[in-house]
Design a protein around this motif. Structure first.
Motif, PDB file in Angstrom:
ATOM      1  N   SER A 239      -6.859  62.095  25.505  1.00 15.49           N
ATOM      2  CA  SER A 239      -8.292  62.500  26.015  1.00 15.49           C
ATOM      3  C   SER A 239      -8.389  63.029  27.088  1.00 15.49           C
ATOM      4  O   SER A 239      -9.398  62.579  28.496  1.00 15.49           O
ATOM      5  CB  SER A 239      -9.594  62.162  24.731  1.00 15.49           C
TER       6      SER A 239
ATOM      7  N   SER B  41     -10.462  55.748  21.385  1.00 14.07           N
ATOM      8  CA  SER B  41      -9.359  56.440  21.375  1.00 14.07           C
ATOM      9  C   SER B  41      -8.072  55.964  22.223  1.00 14.07           C
ATOM     10  O   SER B  41      -8.230  55.456  23.169  1.00 14.07           O
ATOM     11  CB  SER B  41     -10.034  57.397  21.002  1.00 14.07           C
TER      12      SER B  41
ATOM     13  N   ARG C 259     -13.690  65.575  25.962  1.00 13.75           N
ATOM     14  CA  ARG C 259     -12.631  66.256  26.578  1.00 13.75           C
ATOM     15  C   ARG C 259     -12.217  66.460  26.053  1.00 13.75           C
ATOM     16  O   ARG C 259     -10.970  67.210  26.493  1.00 13.75           O
ATOM     17  CB  ARG C 259     -12.562  64.430  27.091  1.00 13.75           C
ATOM     18  N   ARG C 260     -11.323  65.797  24.637  1.00 14.32           N
ATOM     19  CA  ARG C 260     -10.396  66.434  24.248  1.00 14.32           C
ATOM     20  C   ARG C 260     -10.977  68.434  23.700  1.00 14.32           C
ATOM     21  O   ARG C 260     -10.471  69.248  23.810  1.00 14.32           O
ATOM     22  CB  ARG C 260     -10.544  65.797  22.444  1.00 14.32           C
TER      23      ARG C 260
ATOM     24  N   TYR D   3      -4.192  65.523  24.944  1.00 14.75           N
ATOM     25  CA  TYR D   3      -5.065  65.478  24.035  1.00 14.75           C
ATOM     26  C   TYR D   3      -5.118  63.553  22.850  1.00 14.75           C
ATOM     27  O   TYR D   3      -6.555  63.714  23.020  1.00 14.75           O
ATOM     28  CB  TYR D   3      -4.843  66.790  23.409  1.00 14.75           C
TER      29      TYR D   3
ATOM     30  N   ASP E 110      -6.364  66.445  14.675  1.00 12.78           N
ATOM     31  CA  ASP E 110      -7.951  66.083  14.285  1.00 12.78           C
ATOM     32  C   ASP E 110      -8.144  66.111  12.446  1.00 12.78           C
ATOM     33  O   ASP E 110      -8.739  64.691  12.498  1.00 12.78           O
ATOM     34  CB  ASP E 110      -8.075  67.479  14.510  1.00 12.78           C
TER      35      ASP E 110
ATOM     36  N   ASP F 144      -3.733  58.702  17.613  1.00 17.36           N
ATOM     37  CA  ASP F 144      -4.721  58.072  17.797  1.00 17.36           C
ATOM     38  C   ASP F 144      -4.961  56.301  17.473  1.00 17.36           C
ATOM     39  O   ASP F 144      -5.184  56.390  16.290  1.00 17.36           O
ATOM     40  CB  ASP F 144      -5.967  58.971  17.663  1.00 17.36           C
TER      41      ASP F 144
ATOM     42  N   LEU G 106     -11.576  64.095  33.895  1.00 17.02           N
ATOM     43  CA  LEU G 106     -10.654  64.824  32.605  1.00 17.02           C
ATOM     44  C   LEU G 106      -8.701  63.828  32.945  1.00 17.02           C
ATOM     45  O   LEU G 106      -8.458  63.274  32.984  1.00 17.02           O
ATOM     46  CB  LEU G 106     -10.348  66.031  32.333  1.00 17.02           C
TER      47      LEU G 106
ATOM     48  N   CYS H 229     -15.168  61.179  24.403  1.00 20.29           N
ATOM     49  CA  CYS H 229     -13.942  61.096  23.869  1.00 20.29           C
ATOM     50  C   CYS H 229     -13.682  62.723  23.042  1.00 20.29           C
ATOM     51  O   CYS H 229     -12.349  63.327  23.601  1.00 20.29           O
ATOM     52  CB  CYS H 229     -12.663  60.159  22.269  1.00 20.29           C
TER      53      CYS H 229
END
Length: 342
Positions: A145, A179, A54-55, A142, A71, A263, A295, A51
Motif C-alpha cells: 500500500s 497490512s 492508498r491501494r 499495491y 483483493d 498481505d 504513497l 490502506c
C-alpha cells in the motif's frame, strides 16, 4: 507514576500513530482499560481505512487478474513468473552465488538469509531485471500500500534440524494489526507436507467478526498470553478462526518459479513438514507506518540506497545487540543451500 514513566509518556503517546504493536512494551497500547474503550480497534480501523485509500490510488498499475485475486483472497499466486526458458539459468546463478550469510533458529527450523545487495545484483544482472519488472513492482506497491522498495533476500529454511522444539512459525497468526507485504519466489518445488506457505483465504479483511476478535484479544493481560501475541503478532486458535466465519488454512503446494505475494495482516503460517526438508526462495518484505496518508516519501527506497538497507540494518542491530538483541548470527560466506548450521 515513576519519573521514568513520566518521561516516556510522550513517546508512548506518539507511538500510537505508528506501527508500534507490542502490548508489553507500550503501556498505552497494552492498556486493558483503554482497549476496553476501543483504542486498539480504532487503530485497526484507521490503519485499514488508510490502506484501502492508498491501494485505490495504486490499483490502476496492477494487472487486473492479480489485483482481483489479492483483493479476494489476501494473496496472489503467480506460476512461471519468470519466463520458463530463463528460469533455470537464474536459479542456477542464485544457488551458486557465494556471499555473507546470516542464520536464525526458531524451534526446530533454521532460516538462512543472504542480502540481495549491490554485490549480488552486479553478479546476477537477471536478478536486478526481475526485481525491477514494472508489473512485479506495481504488485509489490499495491500489497504494501506504498510506493516503497521491499527488502529482498535469498532465504533458505531447513525444517526438522534435529531439535525437539516447536517452530512458532507453524502456528496460524497475523504479523501485526495492519497490512504489510511479504513475497516468496520459490526456487524449488514445495510439497504440501514440506513446510509450505499456508494462508486463511479472506482473513485480510476486517469484517465485524474480525474486529470483534481484535477487541476481545486486546483486553487480555499481555503477561498471561504467549509472548509473540503479546508482542503484537497474534496467534489464532481454530475455534477463534471458526467464530470469524473463516475457512480452514490452505497449504500452497507450488512448483518452482512460483511467486506468492501476500498481505500478512491475514492469518498465515509456515505449514508443518512431515520430514526434514529445505525451502529456498527469494523473500521480500515491506512494512511502513500504516497511518501515513501519502504513497511515497521513502528516501531509503531510492536506487543506490534500497539495495544497501539490509546490510545497514544488520550492522546497526549488531551494535545494539546488548540492548535489543540480534537473532541473526553471521555464519561467514556461504551459498544458499550449503552447510546450514545445526
Amino acid at each position: 507514576m515513576t519519573i521514568k514513566k513520566v518521561l516516556l509518556s510522550p513517546l508512548w503517546a506518539l507511538q500510537l500513530l505508528t506501527g508500534a504493536k507490542s502490548f508489553l512494551d507500550n503501556p498505552l497500547i497494552g492498556s486493558r482499560r483503554l482497549n476496553a474503550r476501543g483504542l486498539h480497534v480504532k487503530r485497526v480501523k484507521l490503519a485499514a481505512s488508510l490502506c484501502a485509500w492508498r491501494r485505490r490510488r495504486l490499483a490502476h498499475k496492477v494487472r487486473p487478474e492479480w489485483r482481483a485475486a489479492f483483493d479476494r483472497d489476501g494473496f496472489v499466486m503467480i506460476p512461471n513468473v519468470v519466463p520458463p526458458e530463463q528460469f533455470p539459468t537464474l536459479r542456477r546463478a542464485l544457488l551458486a552465488y557465494e556471499g555473507p550469510a546470516r542464520e536464525m533458529r526458531q524451534g526446530d527450523a533454521i532460516t538462512r538469509r543472504m542480502a540481495i545487495d549491490p554485490a549480488m545484483l552486479a553478479a546476477i544482472p537477471a536478478l536486478r531485471t526481475l526485481l525491477e519488472r514494472k508489473d512485479i513492482v506495481a504488485l509489490f506497491h499495491y500489497a504494501a500500500s506504498f510506493r516503497t522498495t521491499p527488502l529482498h533476500y535469498i532465504q533458505t529454511i531447513v525444517s526438522h534440524d534435529g531439535s525437539n522444539e516447536a517452530d512458532p512459525q507453524e502456528t496460524i497468526h497475523a504479523d501485526s494489526f495492519h497490512s504489510s507485504l511479504k513475497a516468496w519466489l520459490f526456487l524449488n518445488p514445495v510439497a504440501g507436507d514440506e513446510g509450505p506457505f499456508t494462508y486463511v483465504r479472506g482473513s485480510h479483511r476486517f469484517t465485524p467478526e474480525r474486529l470483534a476478535w481484535e477487541h476481545r484479544r486486546a483486553q487480555a493481560d499481555p503477561h498471561t498470553i504467549d509472548r509473540l501475541s503479546a508482542r503484537g503478532s497474534p496467534r489464532v486458535t481454530e475455534a477463534e478462526r471458526t467464530s470469524m466465519n473463516l475457512p480452514a488454512p490452505e497449504a500452497l503446494a507450488v512448483p518452482g518459479n512460483t511467486l506468492v505475494v501476500a498481505d500478512t495482516v491475514g492469518f498465515h503460517a509456515r505449514g508443518a513438514s512431515a520430514r526434514p526438508s529445505e525451502r529456498v526462495e527469494i523473500w521480500s518484505y515491506a512494512r511502513r507506518n500504516p497511518f501515513l496518508p501519502w504513497l511515497g516519501g521513502d528516501l531509503l527506497s531510492l536506487p543506490g540506497l534500497a539495495e544497501r538497507r539490509v546490510n545497514w540494518l544488520w550492522a546497526l542491530r549488531d551494535k545494539l545487540e546488548k540492548r535489543i538483541g540480534q537473532p541473526w548470527k553471521p555464519v561467514g560466506v556461504r551459498r544458499s543451500i550449503e552447510d546450514v548450521q545445526k
